[in-house]
Design a protein around this motif. Structure first.
Motif, mmCIF file in Angstrom:
data_model
loop_
_atom_site.group_PDB
_atom_site.id
_atom_site.type_symbol
_atom_site.label_atom_id
_atom_site.label_comp_id
_atom_site.label_asym_id
_atom_site.label_seq_id
_atom_site.Cartn_x
_atom_site.Cartn_y
_atom_site.Cartn_z
ATOM 1 N N ASP A 73 12.396 -11.090 -1.106
ATOM 2 C CA ASP A 73 13.788 -10.651 -0.933
ATOM 3 C C ASP A 73 13.945 -9.134 -1.046
ATOM 4 O O ASP A 73 14.560 -8.502 -0.195
ATOM 5 C CB ASP A 73 14.694 -11.315 -1.979
ATOM 6 N N LEU A 74 13.429 -8.566 -2.125
ATOM 7 C CA LEU A 74 13.613 -7.146 -2.429
ATOM 8 C C LEU A 74 12.251 -6.509 -2.653
ATOM 9 O O LEU A 74 11.479 -6.970 -3.499
ATOM 10 C CB LEU A 74 14.477 -6.989 -3.686
ATOM 11 N N ILE A 75 11.963 -5.460 -1.891
ATOM 12 C CA ILE A 75 10.699 -4.742 -2.036
ATOM 13 C C ILE A 75 11.017 -3.328 -2.494
ATOM 14 O O ILE A 75 11.729 -2.587 -1.802
ATOM 15 C CB ILE A 75 9.915 -4.718 -0.713
ATOM 16 N N LEU A 76 10.513 -2.974 -3.664
ATOM 17 C CA LEU A 76 10.697 -1.635 -4.221
ATOM 18 C C LEU A 76 9.391 -0.880 -4.121
ATOM 19 O O LEU A 76 8.384 -1.316 -4.699
ATOM 20 C CB LEU A 76 11.129 -1.720 -5.685
ATOM 21 N N ILE A 97 10.751 -0.723 8.937
ATOM 22 C CA ILE A 97 12.088 -1.352 8.902
ATOM 23 C C ILE A 97 12.671 -1.496 10.303
ATOM 24 O O ILE A 97 12.330 -0.751 11.220
ATOM 25 C CB ILE A 97 13.071 -0.579 7.981
ATOM 26 N N GLU A 98 13.553 -2.465 10.418
ATOM 27 C CA GLU A 98 14.255 -2.714 11.683
ATOM 28 C C GLU A 98 15.648 -2.083 11.683
ATOM 29 O O GLU A 98 16.167 -1.712 12.723
ATOM 30 C CB GLU A 98 14.362 -4.224 11.916
ATOM 31 N N GLY A 127 15.981 0.209 3.854
ATOM 32 C CA GLY A 127 16.263 -0.518 5.073
ATOM 33 C C GLY A 127 15.814 -1.962 5.010
ATOM 34 O O GLY A 127 15.304 -2.431 3.985
ATOM 35 N N MET A 128 16.001 -2.642 6.133
ATOM 36 C CA MET A 128 15.728 -4.074 6.209
ATOM 37 C C MET A 128 14.651 -4.372 7.238
ATOM 38 O O MET A 128 14.599 -3.750 8.292
ATOM 39 C CB MET A 128 17.008 -4.811 6.611
ATOM 40 N N LEU A 133 14.790 -6.560 1.956
ATOM 41 C CA LEU A 133 15.366 -5.237 1.755
ATOM 42 C C LEU A 133 14.288 -4.371 1.105
ATOM 43 O O LEU A 133 13.739 -4.741 0.069
ATOM 44 C CB LEU A 133 16.603 -5.326 0.859
ATOM 45 N N ILE A 134 13.994 -3.235 1.735
ATOM 46 C CA ILE A 134 12.950 -2.331 1.253
ATOM 47 C C ILE A 134 13.609 -1.042 0.781
ATOM 48 O O ILE A 134 14.359 -0.410 1.525
ATOM 49 C CB ILE A 134 11.923 -2.032 2.367
ATOM 50 N N LEU A 135 13.317 -0.650 -0.465
ATOM 51 C CA LEU A 135 13.884 0.547 -1.062
ATOM 52 C C LEU A 135 12.777 1.449 -1.578
ATOM 53 O O LEU A 135 11.899 0.997 -2.317
ATOM 54 C CB LEU A 135 14.795 0.190 -2.242
#
Length: 179
Positions: A73-76, A97-98, A127-128, A133-135
């Motif tokens: 779900d969430l990539i940090l 990211i797209e 981005g996604m 979701l990548i932050l």
């Protein structure tokens, strides 16, 4: 409609030449994992952690596998957001990211500028890719913690939207309209 689950999967990718070689211990990734496991901000079902060198192909491979195959779900990402020639995490993230989520990065920088003038030197990209979701977060414990603190409260809603969890999204939208 996607399933309405009670938590999120998170991946913490440390990007560091020295930590990946075992020359230095990573504290920022470990710190974020510990914060996530407290479930202070939102429910976390699982946390995966990995460390790679500041190499385009290594970073890209993990981001793609975690988003495309593991559907995290969430990539940090932690590290590689500065000005040195080896700091390429934002460039890799942009290639992966797209869709960009620029105001998450803006919130991190603007909020953290009140704490340190050096926050403006972070080149974070958010981005996604698919339903992940990548932050990008800075590589220091202080910087990564402060940036995460700035946006953690909105992440569950962002993830619910991205995952198509319509009941939870609609419920929050109704609550927001009442206030």
């Amino acid at each position: 409609m996607a399933s309405e689950i009670s938590g999120y999967s998170v991946g913490v990718l440390v990007v560091s030449d020295t930590a990946s070689k075992g020359e230095k211990q990573d504290f920022s990734g470990d710190n974020l994992v510990n914060i996530l496991k407290t479930k202070k901000y939102f429910p976390v079902l699982s946390v995966e952690q990995h460390c790679v060198a500041d190499e385009f192909s290594e970073i890209k491979e993990v981001l793609e596998v975690w988003s495309d195959k593991k559907n995290i779900d969430l990539i940090l990402t932690v590290g590689g957001t500065g000005f040195t020639p080896r700091d390429i995490t934002p460039e890799v993230t942009k290639a992966v990211i797209e869709r960009e989520a620029p105001h998450l990065a803006s919130r991190m920088v603007l909020g953290c500028c009140e704490k340190s003038k050096f926050s403006v030197l972070s080149r974070s990209v958010c981005g996604m890719r698919g339903q992940s979701l990548i932050l990008n977060l800075p590589g220091s414990v202080k910087g990564s913690t402060e940036c995460f603190d700035m946006i953690a409260s909105v992440l569950p809603h962002a993830l619910d939207q991205l995952k198509g969890r319509t009941k939870r999204v609609a419920s929050l939208h109704t609550e927001i309209q009442k206030n």
